[in-house]
Design a protein around this motif. Structure first.
Motif, mmCIF file in Angstrom:
data_model
loop_
_atom_site.group_PDB
_atom_site.id
_atom_site.type_symbol
_atom_site.label_atom_id
_atom_site.label_comp_id
_atom_site.label_asym_id
_atom_site.label_seq_id
_atom_site.Cartn_x
_atom_site.Cartn_y
_atom_site.Cartn_z
ATOM 1 N N GLU A 63 0.837 -1.212 0.000
ATOM 2 C CA GLU A 63 0.000 0.000 0.000
ATOM 3 C C GLU A 63 0.867 1.256 0.000
ATOM 4 O OE1 GLU A 63 -2.496 -0.686 3.355
ATOM 5 O OE2 GLU A 63 -3.828 -2.013 2.247
ATOM 6 N N ALA A 64 1.899 1.270 0.829
ATOM 7 C CA ALA A 64 2.807 2.417 0.852
ATOM 8 C C ALA A 64 3.547 2.531 -0.480
ATOM 9 C CB ALA A 64 3.800 2.280 1.998
ATOM 10 N N PHE A 65 3.878 1.399 -1.095
ATOM 11 C CA PHE A 65 4.561 1.397 -2.384
ATOM 12 C C PHE A 65 3.678 2.008 -3.469
ATOM 13 C CE2 PHE A 65 5.416 -0.669 -6.469
ATOM 14 C CZ PHE A 65 6.755 -0.368 -6.646
ATOM 15 N N THR A 66 2.426 1.577 -3.532
ATOM 16 C CA THR A 66 1.562 2.053 -4.614
ATOM 17 C C THR A 66 1.122 3.498 -4.421
ATOM 18 O OG1 THR A 66 -0.412 1.108 -3.572
ATOM 19 C CG2 THR A 66 0.703 -0.244 -5.229
ATOM 20 N N GLU A 67 1.011 3.963 -3.189
ATOM 21 C CA GLU A 67 0.506 5.318 -2.926
ATOM 22 C C GLU A 67 1.586 6.344 -2.595
ATOM 23 O OE1 GLU A 67 -2.638 6.254 -3.426
ATOM 24 O OE2 GLU A 67 -3.054 4.197 -4.055
ATOM 25 N N GLY A 68 2.795 5.895 -2.294
ATOM 26 C CA GLY A 68 3.829 6.787 -1.787
ATOM 27 C C GLY A 68 4.188 7.958 -2.686
ATOM 28 N N ALA A 72 3.445 11.919 -2.117
ATOM 29 C CA ALA A 72 4.502 12.937 -2.093
ATOM 30 C C ALA A 72 4.100 14.150 -2.928
ATOM 31 C CB ALA A 72 5.813 12.356 -2.605
ATOM 32 N N VAL A 73 3.466 13.898 -4.061
ATOM 33 C CA VAL A 73 3.010 14.999 -4.923
ATOM 34 C C VAL A 73 1.845 15.731 -4.256
ATOM 35 C CG1 VAL A 73 1.907 15.564 -7.133
ATOM 36 C CG2 VAL A 73 3.825 13.962 -7.066
ATOM 37 N N ALA A 74 0.896 14.988 -3.747
ATOM 38 C CA ALA A 74 -0.298 15.600 -3.160
ATOM 39 C C ALA A 74 0.015 16.389 -1.894
ATOM 40 C CB ALA A 74 -1.342 14.518 -2.859
ATOM 41 N N PRO A 82 5.955 19.477 -8.329
ATOM 42 C CA PRO A 82 5.798 18.035 -8.126
ATOM 43 C C PRO A 82 7.100 17.261 -8.314
ATOM 44 C CG PRO A 82 3.940 18.874 -9.362
ATOM 45 C CD PRO A 82 4.926 20.009 -9.249
ATOM 46 N N LEU A 83 7.891 17.620 -9.323
ATOM 47 C CA LEU A 83 9.137 16.887 -9.552
ATOM 48 C C LEU A 83 10.144 17.112 -8.429
ATOM 49 C CD1 LEU A 83 9.604 17.232 -13.415
ATOM 50 C CD2 LEU A 83 8.747 15.280 -12.103
ATOM 51 N N THR A 84 10.117 18.279 -7.828
ATOM 52 C CA THR A 84 10.985 18.534 -6.676
ATOM 53 C C THR A 84 10.578 17.636 -5.513
ATOM 54 O OG1 THR A 84 11.286 20.818 -7.382
ATOM 55 C CG2 THR A 84 11.800 20.317 -5.077
ATOM 56 N N ALA A 85 9.288 17.518 -5.273
ATOM 57 C CA ALA A 85 8.792 16.644 -4.199
ATOM 58 C C ALA A 85 9.160 15.192 -4.467
ATOM 59 C CB ALA A 85 7.284 16.796 -4.048
ATOM 60 N N LEU A 86 9.044 14.753 -5.718
ATOM 61 C CA LEU A 86 9.407 13.377 -6.060
ATOM 62 C C LEU A 86 10.901 13.147 -5.867
ATOM 63 C CD1 LEU A 86 7.201 12.842 -9.221
ATOM 64 C CD2 LEU A 86 6.948 11.722 -7.005
ATOM 65 N N GLY A 87 11.716 14.100 -6.292
ATOM 66 C CA GLY A 87 13.160 13.969 -6.110
ATOM 67 C C GLY A 87 13.540 13.864 -4.646
ATOM 68 N N ARG A 88 12.914 14.707 -3.820
ATOM 69 C CA ARG A 88 13.170 14.668 -2.380
ATOM 70 C C ARG A 88 12.765 13.307 -1.807
ATOM 71 N NH1 ARG A 88 9.353 15.823 0.592
ATOM 72 N NH2 ARG A 88 8.466 17.504 -0.658
ATOM 73 N N THR A 89 11.621 12.801 -2.250
ATOM 74 C CA THR A 89 11.135 11.508 -1.773
ATOM 75 C C THR A 89 12.104 10.387 -2.131
ATOM 76 O OG1 THR A 89 8.847 12.248 -1.919
ATOM 77 C CG2 THR A 89 9.212 9.862 -1.943
ATOM 78 N N PHE A 90 12.598 10.386 -3.359
ATOM 79 C CA PHE A 90 13.549 9.352 -3.777
ATOM 80 C C PHE A 90 14.884 9.476 -3.039
ATOM 81 C CE2 PHE A 90 10.903 8.623 -7.616
ATOM 82 C CZ PHE A 90 10.805 7.242 -7.506
ATOM 83 N N LEU A 133 0.286 7.847 -9.394
ATOM 84 C CA LEU A 133 1.163 8.990 -9.632
ATOM 85 C C LEU A 133 0.643 9.836 -10.787
ATOM 86 C CD1 LEU A 133 3.674 10.654 -9.102
ATOM 87 C CD2 LEU A 133 4.974 9.013 -10.504
ATOM 88 N N ALA A 134 0.179 9.205 -11.846
ATOM 89 C CA ALA A 134 -0.368 9.955 -12.983
ATOM 90 C C ALA A 134 -1.565 10.795 -12.557
ATOM 91 C CB ALA A 134 -0.760 8.991 -14.108
ATOM 92 N N ALA A 135 -2.417 10.226 -11.729
ATOM 93 C CA ALA A 135 -3.584 10.979 -11.248
ATOM 94 C C ALA A 135 -3.148 12.158 -10.382
ATOM 95 C CB ALA A 135 -4.523 10.059 -10.467
ATOM 96 N N ALA A 136 -2.164 11.953 -9.521
ATOM 97 C CA ALA A 136 -1.675 13.036 -8.658
ATOM 98 C C ALA A 136 -1.024 14.137 -9.486
ATOM 99 C CB ALA A 136 -0.700 12.491 -7.620
ATOM 100 N N LEU A 137 -0.271 13.760 -10.512
ATOM 101 C CA LEU A 137 0.361 14.757 -11.376
ATOM 102 C C LEU A 137 -0.679 15.524 -12.189
ATOM 103 C CD1 LEU A 137 3.500 12.767 -12.570
ATOM 104 C CD2 LEU A 137 3.459 14.741 -11.020
ATOM 105 N N ALA A 138 -1.723 14.832 -12.614
ATOM 106 C CA ALA A 138 -2.803 15.514 -13.331
ATOM 107 C C ALA A 138 -3.500 16.518 -12.425
ATOM 108 C CB ALA A 138 -3.801 14.492 -13.886
#
Length: 154
Positions: A63-68, A72-74, A82-90, A133-138
């Protein structure tokens, strides 16, 4: 967290730890729910109450894998791209060797790779993660506050 909830978390973690150990030692397909229950000193019913499918036990952070990433974007800071948040998360996941994003170690990775069932389930989880992730980015793109264009226009 109350005593009852704490006990449930401990039992879930014990079952997960015993299952993971047995899956790595014996292989996913070769390990039975009965063996996991015996190792955790619980009933088979208790194992299946916590983990309805054997692959849910092996990939218990699903669940954490699919929603993480979508989360992070939301939940990014106001004005953060959003890409900054994703980079920080990774970067955080990398530094913490987070099992949620795949830093599981050689033995676990080998166990998954050797199991057709787990490999197929992991593909499904990747698809679910991409959809979330696609939905969050949209959603983020639809939010004018997250659009960097006004700040970058001359």
């Amino acid at each position: 967290m109350g005593l009852r909830e704490s006990k449930k978390q401990e039992t879930r973690q014990l079952i997960s730890d015993c299952g993971t150990r047995l899956f790595i030692e014996q292989g996913f397909e070769q390990t039975t729910i009965a063996e996991i229950a015996a190792a955790a000193r619980v009933s088979k019913k208790t194992v299946t109450n916590y983990f309805p499918r054997k692959e849910d036990l092996a990939l218990d952070h699903h669940e954490a894998f699919t929603e993480g990433l979508a989360q992070a974007v939301a939940e990014r800071a106001p004005g953060e791209a959003p890409l900054t948040a994703l980079g920080r998360t990774f970067r955080t996941a990398l530094l913490e060797h987070s099992p949620v994003v795949g830093f599981t170690g050689h033995a676990f990775a080998r166990m998954v790779a050797d199991s057709p069932t787990l490999t197929a389930r992991l593909r499904e989880l990747h698809d679910l993660r991409e959809e979330a992730l696609a939905a969050a980015l949209a959603d983020a793109a639809a939010d004018p506050a997250s659009d960097p264009a006004p700040d970058t226009a001359p």
